[in-house]
Scaffold this active site. Structure first.
Site, PDB file in Angstrom:
ATOM      1  N   ASP A   9       0.876  -1.159   0.000  1.00 21.41           N
ATOM      2  CA  ASP A   9       0.000   0.000   0.000  1.00 21.41           C
ATOM      3  C   ASP A   9       0.926   1.225   0.000  1.00 21.41           C
ATOM      4  OD1 ASP A   9      -2.312   1.661   0.466  1.00 21.41           O
ATOM      5  OD2 ASP A   9      -1.686   1.761   2.566  1.00 21.41           O
ATOM      6  N   LEU A  10       0.388   2.383  -0.329  1.00 23.28           N
ATOM      7  CA  LEU A  10       1.253   3.574  -0.387  1.00 23.28           C
ATOM      8  C   LEU A  10       1.124   4.444   0.877  1.00 23.28           C
ATOM      9  CD1 LEU A  10       3.103   5.495  -2.151  1.00 23.28           C
ATOM     10  CD2 LEU A  10       0.975   6.643  -2.772  1.00 23.28           C
ATOM     11  N   ASP A  11      -0.070   5.054   0.999  1.00 17.76           N
ATOM     12  CA  ASP A  11      -0.276   6.034   2.076  1.00 17.76           C
ATOM     13  C   ASP A  11      -0.209   5.375   3.453  1.00 17.76           C
ATOM     14  OD1 ASP A  11      -0.882   8.334   0.377  1.00 17.76           O
ATOM     15  OD2 ASP A  11      -2.724   7.274  -0.138  1.00 17.76           O
ATOM     16  N   THR A  17       1.866   9.882   4.371  1.00 14.92           N
ATOM     17  CA  THR A  17       0.834  10.776   3.840  1.00 14.92           C
ATOM     18  C   THR A  17      -0.524  10.583   4.513  1.00 14.92           C
ATOM     19  OG1 THR A  17       0.724   9.140   2.112  1.00 14.92           O
ATOM     20  CG2 THR A  17       1.703  11.256   1.520  1.00 14.92           C
ATOM     21  N   LYS A  45      -8.988   5.346   6.381  1.00 13.70           N
ATOM     22  CA  LYS A  45      -7.698   4.909   5.828  1.00 13.70           C
ATOM     23  C   LYS A  45      -7.916   3.809   4.798  1.00 13.70           C
ATOM     24  CE  LYS A  45      -4.613   6.053   9.651  1.00 13.70           C
ATOM     25  NZ  LYS A  45      -3.765   5.492  10.714  1.00 13.70           N
ATOM     26  N   SER A 114      -2.632   0.595  -4.283  1.00 14.67           N
ATOM     27  CA  SER A 114      -3.104   1.748  -3.522  1.00 14.67           C
ATOM     28  C   SER A 114      -4.469   2.213  -4.014  1.00 14.67           C
ATOM     29  CB  SER A 114      -2.093   2.893  -3.682  1.00 14.67           C
ATOM     30  OG  SER A 114      -2.645   4.111  -3.232  1.00 14.67           O
ATOM     31  N   ALA A 115      -5.261   2.776  -3.103  1.00 15.44           N
ATOM     32  CA  ALA A 115      -6.563   3.338  -3.480  1.00 15.44           C
ATOM     33  C   ALA A 115      -6.412   4.738  -4.063  1.00 15.44           C
ATOM     34  CB  ALA A 115      -7.456   3.403  -2.247  1.00 15.44           C
ATOM     35  N   LYS A 145     -11.150  -0.807  -1.528  1.00  6.33           N
ATOM     36  CA  LYS A 145     -10.857  -1.665  -0.383  1.00  6.33           C
ATOM     37  C   LYS A 145     -11.997  -1.453   0.624  1.00  6.33           C
ATOM     38  CE  LYS A 145      -5.872  -0.796  -0.928  1.00  6.33           C
ATOM     39  NZ  LYS A 145      -4.683  -0.129  -0.375  1.00  6.33           N
ATOM     40  N   GLU A 169       0.032  -3.274   4.669  1.00  4.55           N
ATOM     41  CA  GLU A 169      -1.108  -2.367   4.776  1.00  4.55           C
ATOM     42  C   GLU A 169      -1.172  -1.669   6.133  1.00  4.55           C
ATOM     43  OE1 GLU A 169      -3.709  -0.817   3.900  1.00  4.55           O
ATOM     44  OE2 GLU A 169      -3.936  -1.436   1.824  1.00  4.55           O
ATOM     45  N   ASP A 170      -1.560  -0.400   6.133  1.00  2.65           N
ATOM     46  CA  ASP A 170      -1.738   0.293   7.422  1.00  2.65           C
ATOM     47  C   ASP A 170      -3.216   0.473   7.762  1.00  2.65           C
ATOM     48  OD1 ASP A 170      -2.210   2.240   5.379  1.00  2.65           O
ATOM     49  OD2 ASP A 170      -2.027   3.801   6.916  1.00  2.65           O
TER      50      ASP A 170
END
Ligand code: BG6
Ligand code: MG
Length: 218
Positions: A9-11, A17, A45, A114-115, A145, A169-170
């Site tokens: 995942d990115l953020d 971010t 999130k 990522s979303a 997601k 994933e966060d």
């Protein structure tokens, strides 16, 4: 050596971010007379821009026209883009490059899942775009997601079976998406929030080379 698919995942996983998404949503919500808690923010999130605004409006018991909805989404993104405008490599979360480089050394398949519709832009800013063989982001999926679409697409493009993929994933929604995709889910954050994940670490500094090797080989 076996080849696994590592999907990030990115953020909140690669870059810090998540705090900017929170600040931008909070500003927008307050402007329309809605407030939300840190606990409610956990539910935003990993969730797409559209779904996030729907949730915020529902929490505030507010209905808006389609035009107003579009305007609010654009406003949030403008504020968010202001926050990330000057983003550089120093906002990459600790030890993320170390883990990515290790996986590259070991010839593993690496994807972004990522979303965010801003994902490519951010990866370019922090100079990490070259590390990803496959990028699936908010422009490529129709289902947000916790739907597994984003991760299944990534696995498909990497040509790795879902059961051989590992997701970092966060978010609760993202961990649920990874589990639904039948992938190993690794939560990055708090154990009590991400309890549905197969493993949880506070951040990448807690992830050892031995653990990565175990993921590759088991
Ligand atoms: C996710 C974030 O990665 O992307 C969410 O965790 C965000 O907070 C979502 O709403 C969509 O991002 P963007 O950049 O397309 O608004
Ligand atoms: Mg995230």
């Amino acid at each position: 050596m076996s080849k696994k698919g590592f999907i990030f995942d990115l953020d909140g996983v690669i870059v810090d971010t998540a705090k900017y998404h929170f600040l931008a949503w909070k500003k927008l919500a307050n402007e329309i007379g809605i407030d939300f808690s840190i606990e409610q923010n956990e539910q935003l999130k990993g969730v797409s821009r559209v779904k996030s605004l729907e949730k915020i409006l529902a929490w505030g018991n507010k209905e808006v026209s389609q035009d107003k909805f579009m305007e609010l989404m654009a406003k949030k993104n403008t504020d968010y883009l202001d926050f990330i405008a000057s983003m550089k490599e120093d906002e990459i979360l600790p030890d993320v490059p170390k883990v990515l480089n290790h996986l590259i050394d070991k010839n593993q398949a690496i994807a972004l899942g990522s979303a965010s519709k801003n994902a490519r832009n951010i990866l370019r800013k922090v100079n990490l775009i070259e590390q990803f063989e496959v990028i699936v982001d908010g422009n490529d999926v129709t289902k947000a997601k916790p739907d597994p679409e984003v991760f299944l697409n990534a696995a498909n493009s990497l040509k790795i079976k879902a059961k051989d993929c590992i997701v970092f994933e966060d978010s609760v929604a993202g961990v649920q998406a990874a589990n639904k995709a039948n992938m190993v889910s690794i939560g990055i954050g708090e154990k009590d929030v991400l309890h549905e994940a197969s493993y949880v670490f506070k951040d990448f500094t807690e992830i050892s080379v031995a653990f990565i090797e175990k993921l590759i080989n088991e």
